[in-house]
Motif scaffolding. Structure first.
Motif, PDB file in Angstrom:
ATOM      1  N   ASP A  60       0.856  -1.174   0.000  1.00 28.08           N
ATOM      2  CA  ASP A  60       0.000   0.000   0.000  1.00 28.08           C
ATOM      3  C   ASP A  60       0.895   1.228   0.000  1.00 28.08           C
ATOM      4  OD1 ASP A  60      -2.208  -1.633   0.221  1.00 28.08           O
ATOM      5  OD2 ASP A  60      -2.623  -1.136   2.315  1.00 28.08           O
ATOM      6  N   LEU A  61       0.317   2.381  -0.339  1.00 27.42           N
ATOM      7  CA  LEU A  61       1.049   3.636  -0.237  1.00 27.42           C
ATOM      8  C   LEU A  61       0.425   4.471   0.867  1.00 27.42           C
ATOM      9  CD1 LEU A  61       1.738   4.673  -3.934  1.00 27.42           C
ATOM     10  CD2 LEU A  61       3.304   3.673  -2.282  1.00 27.42           C
ATOM     11  N   ASP A  62       1.278   5.062   1.680  1.00 31.91           N
ATOM     12  CA  ASP A  62       0.868   5.891   2.801  1.00 31.91           C
ATOM     13  C   ASP A  62       1.208   7.339   2.491  1.00 31.91           C
ATOM     14  OD1 ASP A  62       0.131   6.450   5.576  1.00 31.91           O
ATOM     15  OD2 ASP A  62       2.268   6.753   5.911  1.00 31.91           O
ATOM     16  N   HIS A  63       0.274   8.246   2.796  1.00 30.55           N
ATOM     17  CA  HIS A  63       0.537   9.676   2.707  1.00 30.55           C
ATOM     18  C   HIS A  63       1.082  10.113   4.070  1.00 30.55           C
ATOM     19  CE1 HIS A  63      -2.301   9.128  -0.623  1.00 30.55           C
ATOM     20  NE2 HIS A  63      -1.728  10.199  -1.151  1.00 30.55           N
ATOM     21  N   LYS A  64       2.353  10.451   4.141  1.00 26.19           N
ATOM     22  CA  LYS A  64       3.015  10.758   5.413  1.00 26.19           C
ATOM     23  C   LYS A  64       2.276  11.828   6.213  1.00 26.19           C
ATOM     24  CE  LYS A  64       7.648   9.783   3.663  1.00 26.19           C
ATOM     25  NZ  LYS A  64       8.957  10.380   3.352  1.00 26.19           N
ATOM     26  N   ASP A  65       1.781  12.863   5.530  1.00 26.70           N
ATOM     27  CA  ASP A  65       1.129  13.967   6.238  1.00 26.70           C
ATOM     28  C   ASP A  65      -0.363  13.736   6.474  1.00 26.70           C
ATOM     29  OD1 ASP A  65      -0.020  14.405   3.744  1.00 26.70           O
ATOM     30  OD2 ASP A  65       0.788  16.431   3.499  1.00 26.70           O
ATOM     31  N   GLY A  66      -0.880  12.595   6.025  1.00 26.19           N
ATOM     32  CA  GLY A  66      -2.291  12.281   6.231  1.00 26.19           C
ATOM     33  C   GLY A  66      -3.221  12.948   5.233  1.00 26.19           C
ATOM     34  N   ASN A  67      -2.698  13.775   4.350  1.00 29.90           N
ATOM     35  CA  ASN A  67      -3.498  14.458   3.338  1.00 29.90           C
ATOM     36  C   ASN A  67      -3.591  13.578   2.095  1.00 29.90           C
ATOM     37  OD1 ASN A  67      -4.574  16.070   1.332  1.00 29.90           O
ATOM     38  ND2 ASN A  67      -3.201  17.791   1.691  1.00 29.90           N
ATOM     39  N   ARG A  68      -4.757  12.984   1.867  1.00 26.63           N
ATOM     40  CA  ARG A  68      -4.933  12.018   0.785  1.00 26.63           C
ATOM     41  C   ARG A  68      -4.746  12.612  -0.608  1.00 26.63           C
ATOM     42  NH1 ARG A  68     -10.291   8.762   2.891  1.00 26.63           N
ATOM     43  NH2 ARG A  68      -9.247   7.681   4.593  1.00 26.63           N
ATOM     44  N   SER A  69      -4.811  13.910  -0.741  1.00 22.98           N
ATOM     45  CA  SER A  69      -4.641  14.507  -2.068  1.00 22.98           C
ATOM     46  C   SER A  69      -3.245  15.099  -2.279  1.00 22.98           C
ATOM     47  CB  SER A  69      -5.713  15.573  -2.323  1.00 22.98           C
ATOM     48  OG  SER A  69      -5.601  16.615  -1.398  1.00 22.98           O
ATOM     49  N   ASN A  70      -2.347  14.969  -1.299  1.00 22.94           N
ATOM     50  CA  ASN A  70      -0.964  15.437  -1.443  1.00 22.94           C
ATOM     51  C   ASN A  70      -0.126  14.285  -1.996  1.00 22.94           C
ATOM     52  OD1 ASN A  70       1.652  16.333  -1.290  1.00 22.94           O
ATOM     53  ND2 ASN A  70       1.613  16.777   0.895  1.00 22.94           N
ATOM     54  N   ASN A  71       0.071  14.298  -3.313  1.00 27.47           N
ATOM     55  CA  ASN A  71       0.784  13.210  -3.972  1.00 27.47           C
ATOM     56  C   ASN A  71       2.226  13.565  -4.342  1.00 27.47           C
ATOM     57  OD1 ASN A  71      -1.367  11.384  -3.824  1.00 27.47           O
ATOM     58  ND2 ASN A  71      -2.355  12.402  -5.542  1.00 27.47           N
ATOM     59  N   ALA A  72       2.806  14.513  -3.618  1.00 26.69           N
ATOM     60  CA  ALA A  72       4.230  14.803  -3.804  1.00 26.69           C
ATOM     61  C   ALA A  72       5.008  13.536  -3.453  1.00 26.69           C
ATOM     62  CB  ALA A  72       4.657  15.962  -2.918  1.00 26.69           C
ATOM     63  N   ILE A  73       6.005  13.201  -4.221  1.00 20.37           N
ATOM     64  CA  ILE A  73       6.719  11.933  -4.025  1.00 20.37           C
ATOM     65  C   ILE A  73       7.344  11.864  -2.637  1.00 20.37           C
ATOM     66  CG2 ILE A  73       8.995  12.516  -4.975  1.00 20.37           C
ATOM     67  CD1 ILE A  73       6.923   9.320  -5.689  1.00 20.37           C
ATOM     68  N   ALA A  74       7.766  13.004  -2.066  1.00 20.58           N
ATOM     69  CA  ALA A  74       8.350  13.018  -0.726  1.00 20.58           C
ATOM     70  C   ALA A  74       7.308  12.695   0.346  1.00 20.58           C
ATOM     71  CB  ALA A  74       8.984  14.379  -0.440  1.00 20.58           C
ATOM     72  N   ASN A  75       6.032  12.794   0.002  1.00 17.01           N
ATOM     73  CA  ASN A  75       4.956  12.520   0.948  1.00 17.01           C
ATOM     74  C   ASN A  75       4.444  11.083   0.849  1.00 17.01           C
ATOM     75  OD1 ASN A  75       3.087  13.434   2.983  1.00 17.01           O
ATOM     76  ND2 ASN A  75       1.507  13.327   1.399  1.00 17.01           N
ATOM     77  N   LEU A  76       4.928  10.314  -0.099  1.00 11.75           N
ATOM     78  CA  LEU A  76       4.461   8.946  -0.310  1.00 11.75           C
ATOM     79  C   LEU A  76       5.509   7.939   0.145  1.00 11.75           C
ATOM     80  CD1 LEU A  76       2.973   9.326  -3.906  1.00 11.75           C
ATOM     81  CD2 LEU A  76       1.750   9.461  -1.717  1.00 11.75           C
ATOM     82  N   ARG A  77       5.036   6.849   0.739  1.00 15.24           N
ATOM     83  CA  ARG A  77       5.942   5.762   1.125  1.00 15.24           C
ATOM     84  C   ARG A  77       5.150   4.463   1.108  1.00 15.24           C
ATOM     85  NH1 ARG A  77       6.537   7.676   7.409  1.00 15.24           N
ATOM     86  NH2 ARG A  77       4.320   7.629   7.886  1.00 15.24           N
ATOM     87  N   GLU A  78       5.869   3.381   0.798  1.00 20.54           N
ATOM     88  CA  GLU A  78       5.225   2.071   0.837  1.00 20.54           C
ATOM     89  C   GLU A  78       4.969   1.688   2.290  1.00 20.54           C
ATOM     90  OE1 GLU A  78       6.076  -0.694  -2.839  1.00 20.54           O
ATOM     91  OE2 GLU A  78       7.949  -0.236  -1.788  1.00 20.54           O
ATOM     92  N   ALA A  79       3.852   1.015   2.513  1.00 25.17           N
ATOM     93  CA  ALA A  79       3.464   0.641   3.878  1.00 25.17           C
ATOM     94  C   ALA A  79       2.586  -0.587   3.848  1.00 25.17           C
ATOM     95  CB  ALA A  79       2.701   1.793   4.530  1.00 25.17           C
ATOM     96  N   THR A  80       2.635  -1.347   4.909  1.00 24.22           N
ATOM     97  CA  THR A  80       1.690  -2.448   5.064  1.00 24.22           C
ATOM     98  C   THR A  80       0.336  -1.832   5.424  1.00 24.22           C
ATOM     99  OG1 THR A  80       2.058  -2.695   7.434  1.00 24.22           O
ATOM    100  CG2 THR A  80       3.530  -3.952   5.951  1.00 24.22           C
ATOM    101  N   PRO A  81      -0.754  -2.584   5.310  1.00 26.74           N
ATOM    102  CA  PRO A  81      -2.051  -2.035   5.738  1.00 26.74           C
ATOM    103  C   PRO A  81      -2.033  -1.570   7.198  1.00 26.74           C
ATOM    104  CG  PRO A  81      -2.404  -3.994   4.406  1.00 26.74           C
ATOM    105  CD  PRO A  81      -0.914  -3.886   4.649  1.00 26.74           C
ATOM    106  N   ALA A  82      -1.359  -2.297   8.074  1.00 25.91           N
ATOM    107  CA  ALA A  82      -1.285  -1.904   9.487  1.00 25.91           C
ATOM    108  C   ALA A  82      -0.533  -0.585   9.641  1.00 25.91           C
ATOM    109  CB  ALA A  82      -0.615  -2.993  10.311  1.00 25.91           C
ATOM    110  N   GLN A  83       0.601  -0.433   8.962  1.00 26.53           N
ATOM    111  CA  GLN A  83       1.374   0.802   9.048  1.00 26.53           C
ATOM    112  C   GLN A  83       0.558   1.988   8.539  1.00 26.53           C
ATOM    113  OE1 GLN A  83       4.685  -0.624   6.737  1.00 26.53           O
ATOM    114  NE2 GLN A  83       6.007  -0.798   8.561  1.00 26.53           N
ATOM    115  N   ASN A  84      -0.209   1.764   7.508  1.00 25.14           N
ATOM    116  CA  ASN A  84      -1.062   2.815   6.956  1.00 25.14           C
ATOM    117  C   ASN A  84      -2.098   3.260   7.990  1.00 25.14           C
ATOM    118  OD1 ASN A  84      -2.034   4.582   5.043  1.00 25.14           O
ATOM    119  ND2 ASN A  84      -2.332   3.035   3.491  1.00 25.14           N
ATOM    120  N   LEU A  85      -2.647   2.322   8.747  1.00 26.08           N
ATOM    121  CA  LEU A  85      -3.616   2.654   9.794  1.00 26.08           C
ATOM    122  C   LEU A  85      -2.958   3.399  10.953  1.00 26.08           C
ATOM    123  CD1 LEU A  85      -5.824  -0.556   9.954  1.00 26.08           C
ATOM    124  CD2 LEU A  85      -6.521   1.723   9.200  1.00 26.08           C
TER     125      LEU A  85
END
Length: 150
Positions: A60-85
């Motif tokens: 899954d991909l996680d938005h580090k800042d919690g903003n689902r529409s911020n798709n800057a590459i620095a704001n995205l990271r791979e994550a497990t479903p648990a990490q995303n939660l």
């Protein structure tokens, strides 16, 4: 096209009468930007990842800042479903906006708890919501690492 710094995407090809070349992609579903390509719908953050790394994300991909529409590459990271939660904001139906904190009406006192590895962990009763939240922060930092959100 994709701007990895801002996360913005723009149409390069006019695939329908309602699209204009150079128009910013802005269709949202539940806060996520979506893109339709060849009659299939994609989450824009997954397209951004593919565009930047030339491969689909494995997790899954996680938005580090919690903003689902911020798709800057620095704001995205791979994550497990648990990490995303772990990285989600406090629930909006909470009586207080401090994550991991609840009020025990019966006893008239605040308490804190956290969930990890499918198990809920009790962190204790506290005189104030802030004390309960500090216990949550300490535990979340230890359990969730860089995916902890307070």
């Amino acid at each position: 096209s994709y701007n990895p710094i801002t996360g913005d995407m723009f149409w390069k090809v006019q695939s329908s009468n309602c699209l204009v070349v150079g128009q910013k992609i802005n269709g949202k579903t539940q806060g996520y930007l979506r893109v339709g390509i060849d009659r299939k719908r994609y989450l824009a953050h997954r397209i951004a990842w593919f565009h930047y790394f030339s491969k689909w994300p494995i997790k899954d991909l996680d938005h580090k800042d919690g903003n689902r529409s911020n798709n800057a590459i620095a704001n995205l990271r791979e994550a497990t479903p648990a990490q995303n939660l772990w990285n989600r904001n406090a629930q909006s139906n909470s009586i207080i906006s401090l994550k991991g904190v609840s009020f025990d009406n019966r006893r008239g006192i605040w308490f804190s708890r956290i969930r990890a590895n499918g198990k809920q962990r009790w962190l204790g009763h506290f005189k104030t919501a802030q004390e309960a939240h500090q216990a949550y922060i300490k535990s979340a930092t230890k359990l969730y690492g860089k995916f902890a959100r307070y």
